[in-house]
Design an enzyme around this catalytic site. Structure first.
Site, PDB file in Angstrom:
ATOM      1  N   THR A  14     -70.866  -6.368  39.821  1.00  0.00           N
ATOM      2  CA  THR A  14     -70.873  -4.921  40.484  1.00  0.00           C
ATOM      3  C   THR A  14     -70.431  -3.977  39.277  1.00  0.00           C
ATOM      4  O   THR A  14     -70.015  -3.012  39.233  1.00  0.00           O
ATOM      5  CB  THR A  14     -69.677  -4.863  41.425  1.00  0.00           C
ATOM      6  OG1 THR A  14     -68.143  -5.338  41.176  1.00  0.00           O
ATOM      7  CG2 THR A  14     -69.966  -5.768  42.729  1.00  0.00           C
ATOM      8  N   ASP A  16     -70.471  -2.350  35.234  1.00  0.00           N
ATOM      9  CA  ASP A  16     -71.340  -1.067  34.735  1.00  0.00           C
ATOM     10  C   ASP A  16     -72.504  -1.515  34.065  1.00  0.00           C
ATOM     11  O   ASP A  16     -73.514  -1.196  33.993  1.00  0.00           O
ATOM     12  CB  ASP A  16     -70.300  -0.157  33.561  1.00  0.00           C
ATOM     13  CG  ASP A  16     -71.195   1.074  33.049  1.00  0.00           C
ATOM     14  OD1 ASP A  16     -71.621   1.618  33.894  1.00  0.00           O
ATOM     15  OD2 ASP A  16     -71.544   0.760  31.877  1.00  0.00           O
ATOM     16  N   SER A  18     -73.985  -4.474  34.749  1.00  0.00           N
ATOM     17  CA  SER A  18     -74.961  -5.024  35.617  1.00  0.00           C
ATOM     18  C   SER A  18     -75.805  -3.914  36.115  1.00  0.00           C
ATOM     19  O   SER A  18     -77.084  -3.740  36.124  1.00  0.00           O
ATOM     20  CB  SER A  18     -74.336  -5.655  36.829  1.00  0.00           C
ATOM     21  OG  SER A  18     -75.215  -6.002  37.882  1.00  0.00           O
ATOM     22  N   ASP A 231     -65.333  -3.901  17.084  1.00  0.00           N
ATOM     23  CA  ASP A 231     -66.459  -3.658  18.070  1.00  0.00           C
ATOM     24  C   ASP A 231     -67.785  -3.557  17.729  1.00  0.00           C
ATOM     25  O   ASP A 231     -68.791  -3.726  18.643  1.00  0.00           O
ATOM     26  CB  ASP A 231     -65.987  -2.203  18.765  1.00  0.00           C
ATOM     27  CG  ASP A 231     -66.617  -1.844  19.890  1.00  0.00           C
ATOM     28  OD1 ASP A 231     -66.811  -2.565  20.791  1.00  0.00           O
ATOM     29  OD2 ASP A 231     -67.408  -0.578  20.074  1.00  0.00           O
ATOM     30  N   HIS A 236     -72.884  -6.536  15.864  1.00  0.00           N
ATOM     31  CA  HIS A 236     -73.991  -6.043  15.788  1.00  0.00           C
ATOM     32  C   HIS A 236     -74.479  -5.828  14.290  1.00  0.00           C
ATOM     33  O   HIS A 236     -75.459  -6.318  13.699  1.00  0.00           O
ATOM     34  CB  HIS A 236     -74.148  -4.673  16.361  1.00  0.00           C
ATOM     35  CG  HIS A 236     -73.866  -4.651  17.894  1.00  0.00           C
ATOM     36  ND1 HIS A 236     -74.191  -5.625  18.669  1.00  0.00           N
ATOM     37  CD2 HIS A 236     -73.473  -3.693  18.410  1.00  0.00           C
ATOM     38  CE1 HIS A 236     -73.795  -5.357  19.948  1.00  0.00           C
ATOM     39  NE2 HIS A 236     -73.264  -3.988  19.950  1.00  0.00           N
TER      40      HIS A 236
END
Length: 485
Positions: A14, A16, A18, A231, A236
Site C-alpha cells: 500500500t 508509495d 507500490s 542516499d 546509484h
C-alpha cells in the site's frame, strides 16, 4: 533457462513505491503478455484491507500513474484478478501463517519483494522462515535502504542470509533497470570503435551528475539521517561509475558482470581528511526560487537546523591500469535548476592540430549519456563548416544524437522496475547488486564520512534553484574542467 515463479509477494503493497512504480510496472508486463499465465500477486502491509479494497486501490494507482492512453479496461481486469491481499504486522509472528496460506505451496516458486523499513527486515525474514516461505524455491528482492553504514549493512545481509543464500537474494538498485544504463554496456561492448579508446590514454575525465529539483518532500526524518552521500552516491552513482569503469566481462551474465563491477569498487582510492580540502564539496540548500516560485531552505522544510548535506561533489579516482590519472567527478544535489541524470565521457583532444596554421581550433570529443529526463546518447564531433576557406578553415562541433525515444519510436518506454520485476520473476540476477558490491560501496562511503568528521567539513549554503555551492565549480575548474550544464 530461468526458473519462473507462480506467486509474487509484495511487502509494502500500500506504500508509495507500490502505487507509483510496482503496480504500474506489473500492469505493463501483463499488458505485453510477459507475466506467467498462472502468476498470482499477493500484497501485504499493515493496513487492513480485503481483496476488493486492495484491487480498488490498485486500479486507482494505475489510472493515476500509467502513461496517458495506456490503461485498458480489459487488461486491467485481467491484471486486477491476479491480486489478493493479506494484512500483516511484520513484528507479530502470529500473522505469518495466514500469509503463507494465501501464498500457497512454496514448491511452486515464490518471489518476494521486500519494501519496508530496514528495522523490519529481520522480523520479516524470521516470520517468513518460520512459516515455510524461505525454501529453495523462494527468492527475495530487497529494496533500499540496506543499512546506513558497512556495519548495519552487514547486519541486514546476515539476517537475510540466515534464510536466503546469496543465489536467492536480489538487491535492487532501480537505476540498473533503466534502458540507458543497459545501453551503456551495449555502447561499450557491442561497438568496436569505443572500447579501444575507453582508457586513460584517450579519456581526460568522466563526469556523473544526478540533479533533483525537489526538496525532501515529506521524507525529512529519513533524509536527515542519510544525506546526499548515502542516499545517492552510495548506490546509484557508484553503480554508474562501476559500469563506466569496469573491464569487459567474458559474458553478459550475473557472475561475470558483477565480478567486474566489484573490481572497480575495490579500486576506488580512499578519501582521507587531507583529500577533503580539494576533492570533496558538501552543501545544503537555502531558501531560493524554483522558476518563479519561492521555496524554503532545507532547515525550514525539516523544521530544525541540521548539518546534513543535500549536495555533494567528489573528485574520485579508480586506481588501476585502465584509469590511472583519470578523475571521476561526481555531483548530486537537491533543489537544482533542472532534473537530470547524465554521464559525460570527456575524451582528450587530438595530439596535433594540423589545421592550426589555417586558424582552426579543435575541441575534444564528448560523449553524453543521458538517463533522465530523456534517455539519449550524444557524441560531439569536429566538422568543417561549409565555405571556400579563403580566410581560414573553420571547424565546429557537430552533435551525433541518438535520441532513444526517436530511434525506437515503435517501442514503449518502460519503467525501470518492469525489467527488474521480470528478472526477479524469472530468476535472472544480472542487474541486481551482489553482497560484496554493497559492502565495497559502503566501505568507501564510510571512509568519506570518517574523513569529513576528522576534517570538520560542514555543508556550504547554496540557494535553491542554483547549481550548487560555489566550491562545487572550483572542484572542477582548479583542474581546468568545466561541469557540463
Amino acid at each position: 533457462m530461468p526458473n519462473k515463479v507462480s506467486t509474487l509477494l509484495l511487502f509494502g503493497a500500500t506504500g508509495d513505491l507500490s502505487r507509483r512504480m510496482l503496480l504500474p510496472s506489473l500492469y505493463g508486463l501483463d499488458s505485453d503478455g510477459l507475466l506467467p499465465d498462472d502468476l498470482t500477486i499477493v500484497g501485504t502491509a499493515r493496513t487492513k484491507l480485503d481483496d476488493a479494497e486492495f484491487r480498488a486501490r490498485a486500479e486507482a494507482a494505475l489510472q493515476e500513474h500509467l502513461p496517458e492512453g495506456f490503461f485498458k479496461a480489459d487488461v486491467a481486469e485481467r491484471f486486477l484478478n491476479r491480486l489478493s491481499y493479506v494484512a500483516l504486522d511484520a513484528t507479530d509472528q502470529s500473522g505469518f501463517p495466514a500469509l503463507a496460506q494465501a501464498v500457497g505451496n512454496p514448491a511452486d516458486g515464490v518471489a518476494i519483494f521486500l519494501s519496508t523499513a530496514p528495522s523490519l527486515f529481520k522480523p520479516t525474514i524470521d516470520g517468513l522462515a518460520a512459516a515455510g516461505l524461505a525454501s529453495d524455491k523462494v527468492r527475495m528482492a530487497l529494496e533500499k535502504p540496506l543499512g546506513s553504514d558497512l556495519e548495519s549493512s552487514r547486519q541486514i545481509n546476515d539476517a537475510v542470509a540466515s534464510a536466503f543464500p546469496e543465489s536467492r537474494t536480489f538487491r535492487i538498485d532501480h537505476y540498473l533497470g533503466k534502458e540507458t544504463v543497459q545501453n551503456l554496456l551495449a555502447l561499450r561492448f557491442a561497438n568496436v570503435m569505443f572500447e579501444p579508446l575507453w582508457n586513460a590514454a584517450h579519456i581526460d575525465h568522466v563526469q556523473i551528475s544526478i540533479a533533483e529539483t525537489v526538496g525532501v518532500e515529506g521524507r525529512g526524518d529519513y533524509y536527515d539521517t542519510a544525506g546526499a552521500l548515502r542516499d545517492m552516491v552510495q548506490n546509484h552513482m557508484l553503480q554508474l561509475l562501476a559500469l563506466v569503469a569496469m573491464e569487459p566481462p567474458a559474458t553478459f551474465d550475473a557472475t561475470a558482470v558483477r565480478g567486474e563491477k566489484v573490481k572497480v569498487l575495490r579500486s576506488l582510492r580512499p578519501i582521507t581528511a587531507e583529500c577533503c580540502k580539494n576533492d570533496i564539496v558538501t552543501g545544503q540548500f537555502a531558501a531560493g526560487k524554483m522558476g518563479d516560485k519561492d521555496v524554503p531552505g532545507y532547515a525550514d522544510e525539516l523544521g530544525r537546523s541540521s548539518d546534513t548535506e543535500t549536495f555533494v561533489g567528489i573528485k574520485a579516482h579508480v586506481d588501476n591500469w585502465r584509469w590511472s590519472g583519470v578523475p571521476f567527478y561526481l555531483r548530486t544535489g537537491k533543489r537544482m535548476p533542472r532534473r537530470t541524470t547524465e554521464i559525460v565521457i570527456q575524451f582528450k583532444n587530438v595530439p596535433h592540430n594540423i589545421f592550426s596554421a589555417r586558424g582552426a581550433v579543435t575541441q575534444a570529443n564528448t560523449l553524453l549519456i543521458g538517463l533522465q529526463p530523456e534517455e539519449t546518447i550524444r557524441m560531439t564531433m569536429m566538422a568543417k563548416m561549409p565555405g571556400l576557406d579563403r580566410e581560414g578553415i573553420r571547424l565546429r562541433e557537430v552533435p551525433l544524437d541518438l535520441g532513444l525515444a526517436n530511434a525506437f519510436a515503435d517501442r514503449r518506454r518502460r519503467i525501470a522496475y518492469e525489467r527488474l520485476l521480470l528478472d526477479l520473476i524469472e530468476g535472472d540476477p544480472t542487474l541486481f547488486v551482489r553482497r560484496d558490491e554493497v559492502e565495497a560501496q559502503w566501505e568507501w562511503i564510510d571512509g568519506i564520512r570518517a574523513a569529513w568528521a576528522e576534517s570538520g567539513l560542514k555543508p556550504e549554503a547554496y540557494a535553491a534553484g542554483s547549481s550548487g555551492p560555489p566550491s562545487a565549480f572550483q572542484l572542477a575548474t582548479r583542474d581546468g574542467v568545466t561541469w557540463h550544464e
